[in-house]
Design a protein around this motif. Structure first.
Motif, short mmCIF file in Angstrom:
data_model
loop_
_atom_site.label_atom_id
_atom_site.label_comp_id
_atom_site.label_asym_id
_atom_site.label_seq_id
_atom_site.Cartn_x
_atom_site.Cartn_y
_atom_site.Cartn_z
N CYS A 32 0.82 -1.21 0.00
CA CYS A 32 0.00 0.00 0.00
C CYS A 32 0.86 1.26 0.00
N GLY A 33 2.08 1.17 0.52
CA GLY A 33 3.00 2.31 0.46
C GLY A 33 2.83 3.33 1.56
N PHE A 34 2.00 3.06 2.56
CA PHE A 34 1.80 4.04 3.64
C PHE A 34 3.11 4.29 4.40
N HIS A 37 5.49 6.45 2.30
CA HIS A 37 5.06 7.82 2.08
C HIS A 37 5.05 8.65 3.36
N SER B 24 -5.33 -4.16 -0.35
CA SER B 24 -4.19 -3.26 -0.21
C SER B 24 -4.71 -1.82 -0.15
N GLY B 25 -4.26 -1.07 0.85
CA GLY B 25 -4.69 0.31 0.99
C GLY B 25 -5.94 0.48 1.82
N CYS B 26 -6.54 -0.64 2.29
CA CYS B 26 -7.74 -0.55 3.12
C CYS B 26 -7.36 -0.08 4.53
N GLY B 219 -5.02 3.63 -1.88
CA GLY B 219 -5.16 3.99 -0.48
C GLY B 219 -4.41 5.26 -0.15
N LEU B 220 -3.24 5.42 -0.80
CA LEU B 220 -2.45 6.63 -0.54
C LEU B 220 -3.19 7.89 -0.95
N MET B 223 -5.69 8.61 1.67
CA MET B 223 -5.02 9.11 2.88
C MET B 223 -4.57 10.55 2.67
#
Lengths: 92, 278
Positions: A32-34, A37, B24-26, B219-220, B223
């Motif tokens: 997801c890359g959180f 980032h 992914s990204g959830c 997801g980014l 966010m």
């Protein structure tokens, strides 16, 4: 550095800067890359390798820059990264 | 970097169920992570914790936490949690569920549990739509948002969940996004230490089902929307905390003390038993 802070702190030998050890559980990452980032020190980057889930897990650029804020641990939805303080007396 | 070892929080999770199935990204994983962090920081005894969840993506959280848990019928987690709390008031009962489950199908359970001030703790993941069933319009979908059942834009006014909870009589009301993980963890810690009906709304990204119709494919990107739009205003008026694409007011809204339902119930029962025996 401002003039008034010129001298070396008196306890500089007693206190050492904590060093981080970053653990990445590559095959749990969903890419997801959180963590990449939102790292305040930009310690992580996307790697070229492909993990078991078919995404690029993060890679450590420079572990020395990590300040142990553990935001990556807190923001990872997949429990795939965590940071520990390196336990060593000297020379690491 | 060293060889991969076990995650320090894995003891709070059912290891066989991890990795979870969320996209992914959830944001659901972040909510689970924040909840587990709060459990770890408070050193909560998992034998004294009951996690109840309803139907929906976040409903699987009850199965991932290594405590006694119920995965209940659609919309009824609060009804089940009320039963658990009244039968065993010494247990900590936490409901983790979604906006569709708690406010559309289970809307009446929510408002009446808040009105009675039953000592259960509710964490609601708000992802703006019915994610698990394919992204239909839900009670929290913002105006003009595109979903699979509103391809020309949503014309239904959404619920303002914090206002609803505050007006129904909840003793603790907060809203955070999944980007505010530190505040969210602190808020969950506060929630777990309280007696009365407490509610946290977590605005959560749903890039695969909601975001892709609304120009936020990852997801980014969702966010980043939270980062740009969210404004922290503690103890502001919940009536003015509508979620719009431009502004998401986050923070704690209500923090009051009231006698709880189970406390009054057991006091009343003790009094009547005493009168009976005299």
């Amino acid at each position: 550095m401002p003039e008034r802070l010129w001298r070396t702190p008196l306890d500089v030998e007693k206190i050492s800067r904590p060093k981080a050890e970053i653990y990445i559980l590559k095959d749990q990452c969903k890419g997801c890359g959180f963590c990449i980032h939102y790292c305040p020190k930009k310690v992580l980057e996307e790697s070229d390798e492909i993990n078991a889930r078919g995404v690029h897990p993060p890679r450590v650029v420079d572990e020395k820059n990590c300040v142990l804020c553990s935001f990556c641990t807190a923001v990872c939805p997949d429990f795939a990264i965590f940071v520990k303080e390196k336990q060593c007396k000297d020379g690491c | 970097m060293m060889e991969a070892v076990e995650h320090p929080l894995l003891k709070y999770l059912r290891a066989a169920m991890i990795p979870h199935i969320w996209c992914s990204g959830c944001g659901n994983g972040i909510i689970l992570n924040a909840f587990v962090h709060a459990l770890d920081e408070l050193q909560i005894d998992l034998n004294k914790l009951v996690v109840v969840s309803g139907i929906g993506c976040i409903g699987r959280a009850a199965g991932y936490i290594n405590a006694d848990s119920f995965h209940t019928t659609h919309g009824r987690p609060i009804a089940f949690a009320t039963g658990v709390k009244l039968a065993k008031p010494e247990l900590e009962v936490v409901v983790i569920s979604g906006d569709g489950d708690l406010f559309a199908i289970g809307g009446n359970h929510f408002i009446h549990a808040a009105r009675r001030n039953i000592g259960i703790k509710v964490i609601c993941a708000n992802n703006f739509n019915y994610g698990m069933t394919g992204g239909q319009v839900g009670p929290t979908t913002p105006l003009e948002a595109l979903t699979t059942t509103t391809p020309y834009g949503n014309i239904e006014h959404p619920f303002n969940l914090v206002h609803l909870a505050a007006a129904s009589g909840a003793t603790y009301v907060a809203r955070w996004t999944t980007l505010h993980v530190r505040m969210l963890t602190a808020s969950i810690k506060k929630l777990l230490q309280r007696k009365g009906f407490s509610f946290i709304e977590v605005v959560s990204p749903c890039p695969e089902i909601y975001g892709r119709h609304n120009k936020m494919r990852t997801g980014l990107e969702m966010m980043e929307w939270f980062r740009e739009a969210s404004v922290i205003a503690n103890f502001s008026d919940p009536a003015k905390a509508e979620i719009t694409p431009e502004k998401i007011v986050v923070g704690e809204f209500v923090d009051i003390e009231k006698p709880t339902y189970e406390q009054l119930l057991y006091e009343k029962m003790a009094k009547l038993m005493k009168e009976e025996s005299e």
